[in-house]
Write an enzyme that holds these catalytic residues in place. Structure first.
Site, PDB file in Angstrom:
ATOM      1  N   LEU A   1      -1.385  -8.166  90.958  1.00  0.00           N
ATOM      2  CA  LEU A   1      -0.415  -7.761  90.022  1.00  0.00           C
ATOM      3  C   LEU A   1       0.385  -8.834  89.534  1.00  0.00           C
ATOM      4  O   LEU A   1       0.696  -9.719  90.256  1.00  0.00           O
ATOM      5  CB  LEU A   1       0.243  -6.596  90.932  1.00  0.00           C
ATOM      6  CG  LEU A   1      -0.409  -5.663  91.708  1.00  0.00           C
ATOM      7  CD1 LEU A   1       0.760  -4.669  92.667  1.00  0.00           C
ATOM      8  CD2 LEU A   1      -1.069  -4.714  90.893  1.00  0.00           C
ATOM      9  N   CYS A   2       1.057  -8.497  88.191  1.00  0.00           N
ATOM     10  CA  CYS A   2       2.037  -9.281  87.688  1.00  0.00           C
ATOM     11  C   CYS A   2       1.633 -10.700  87.290  1.00  0.00           C
ATOM     12  O   CYS A   2       0.541 -10.652  86.619  1.00  0.00           O
ATOM     13  CB  CYS A   2       3.278  -9.509  88.600  1.00  0.00           C
ATOM     14  SG  CYS A   2       4.679 -10.204  88.019  1.00  0.00           S
ATOM     15  N   ILE A   3       2.229 -11.641  87.756  1.00  0.00           N
ATOM     16  CA  ILE A   3       1.571 -13.171  87.782  1.00  0.00           C
ATOM     17  C   ILE A   3       0.478 -13.524  88.678  1.00  0.00           C
ATOM     18  O   ILE A   3      -0.348 -14.441  88.432  1.00  0.00           O
ATOM     19  CB  ILE A   3       2.886 -14.021  87.711  1.00  0.00           C
ATOM     20  CG1 ILE A   3       2.451 -15.575  87.252  1.00  0.00           C
ATOM     21  CG2 ILE A   3       3.203 -14.205  89.350  1.00  0.00           C
ATOM     22  CD1 ILE A   3       1.809 -15.430  85.710  1.00  0.00           C
TER      23      ILE A   3
END
Length: 215
Positions: A134-136
Site C-alpha cells: 500500500l501507499c509508497i
C-alpha cells in the site's frame, strides 16, 4: 482460516508505518475471515520525527519496538518470517516503508532494501503466494522484483522513480488496486493520494480481498 503476515515499518506516518493504513489493513483481514501476524525488522529507525512540527528529534528508536504499539505487543522479528507458514504478506505504507524497510525516500532508484525485507519478499514469490503493498511500499517491491506492474497513485516523480527500477506504473485513484498476475502482487495508492480515512479503508479492504482470493 488463511493467515496473513503484515510487515510494519515502525509507528507513525513520517518515520514509521502509517497507522491508519496499518490498522485498516488488520481490520480488513479480520473482517474478511482471515488471521494476521505482525512482523517488523529489528533495526533502528532512519530517524525520529516530531509528528506535530515535522522536525527531526535527537533520539533513536527501534522499528520493531515502535511497530509493537500498533500490534499491541504481538509482533515478531521479520527475520523469523517463513513463507511456508503464511498465505500472503502485506506491507502497509508510511514514510517508514521508504526509510526503514528501504531507502527510497533518501536514494530514489539507487535505494537499498533491508535484508530481512528482501528475503521475505523473495521467499513469498518463490512460494507462489501473494504480496500486498500500500501507499509508497510498492517502491520496495519494484526494487526487489524489477519487472512488476504496480501503483503508487498519480505522483509522476515517484512513478518515474519506480519505473526506473524496471517496474510498470499504473495511475490509480481512491480504492483502486493494480494486480500483477506474474508475481501475484496487489497494490493500492492509499495516502499517496490526498485521501480520507474512509478512502483508505476502501483501498485496504479491496487489496486484502484480492490477496485472499489469490491466496
Amino acid at each position: 482460516m488463511k493467515n496473513i503476515a503484515v510487515v510494519l515499518a515502525g509507528n507513525g506516518v513520517y518515520d514509521g508505518a502509517e497507522i491508519h493504513e496499518s490498522t485498516l489493513t488488520l481490520l480488513a483481514i479480520a473482517q474478511q475471515g482471515a488471521a494476521y501476524q505482525c512482523f517488523a525488522p529489528d533495526v533502528d529507525q532512519a530517524h525520529v520525527v516530531n509528528h506535530i512540527t515535522g522536525d527531526e528529534m535527537p533520539e533513536t528508536r527501534n522499528v520493531m519496538i515502535e511497530a509493537a504499539r500498533i500490534a499491541r505487543g504481538n509482533i515478531k522479528a521479520l527475520s523469523e518470517y517463513k513463507a511456508a507458514d503464511y498465505d500472503a504478506i502485506v506491507i502497509p505504507g508510511g514514510f517508514g516503508a521508504a526509510k526503514n524497510l528501504c531507502t527510497f525516500a533518501f536514494d530514489g532508484p539507487d535505494c537499498k532494501v533491508n535484508s530481512d525485507v528482501e528475503k521475505a519478499i523473495k521467499a513469498t514469490v518463490e512460494a507462489g503466494k501473494p504480496i500486498g503493498a500500500l501507499c509508497i511500499s510498492p517502491a520496495i517491491i519494484a526494487k526487489v522484483l524489477g519487472d512488476v506492474k504496480l501503483t503508487i497513485g498519480q505522483d509522476k516523480g515517484t512513478a518515474d522513480g519506480i519505473e526506473a527500477l524496471g517496474a510498470t506504473h499504473v495511475n490509480t485513484t481512491h480504492g483502486e488496486i493494480v494486480v500483477d498476475e506474474k508475481y501475484k502482487v496487489v497494490t493500492s495508492p492509499c495516502y499517496m493520494l490526498d485521501a480520507t480515512i474512509t478512502q483508505i479503508a476502501d483501498g485496504a479492504s479491496n487489496a486484502v480481498a484480492k490477496i485472499l482470493e489469490m491466496a
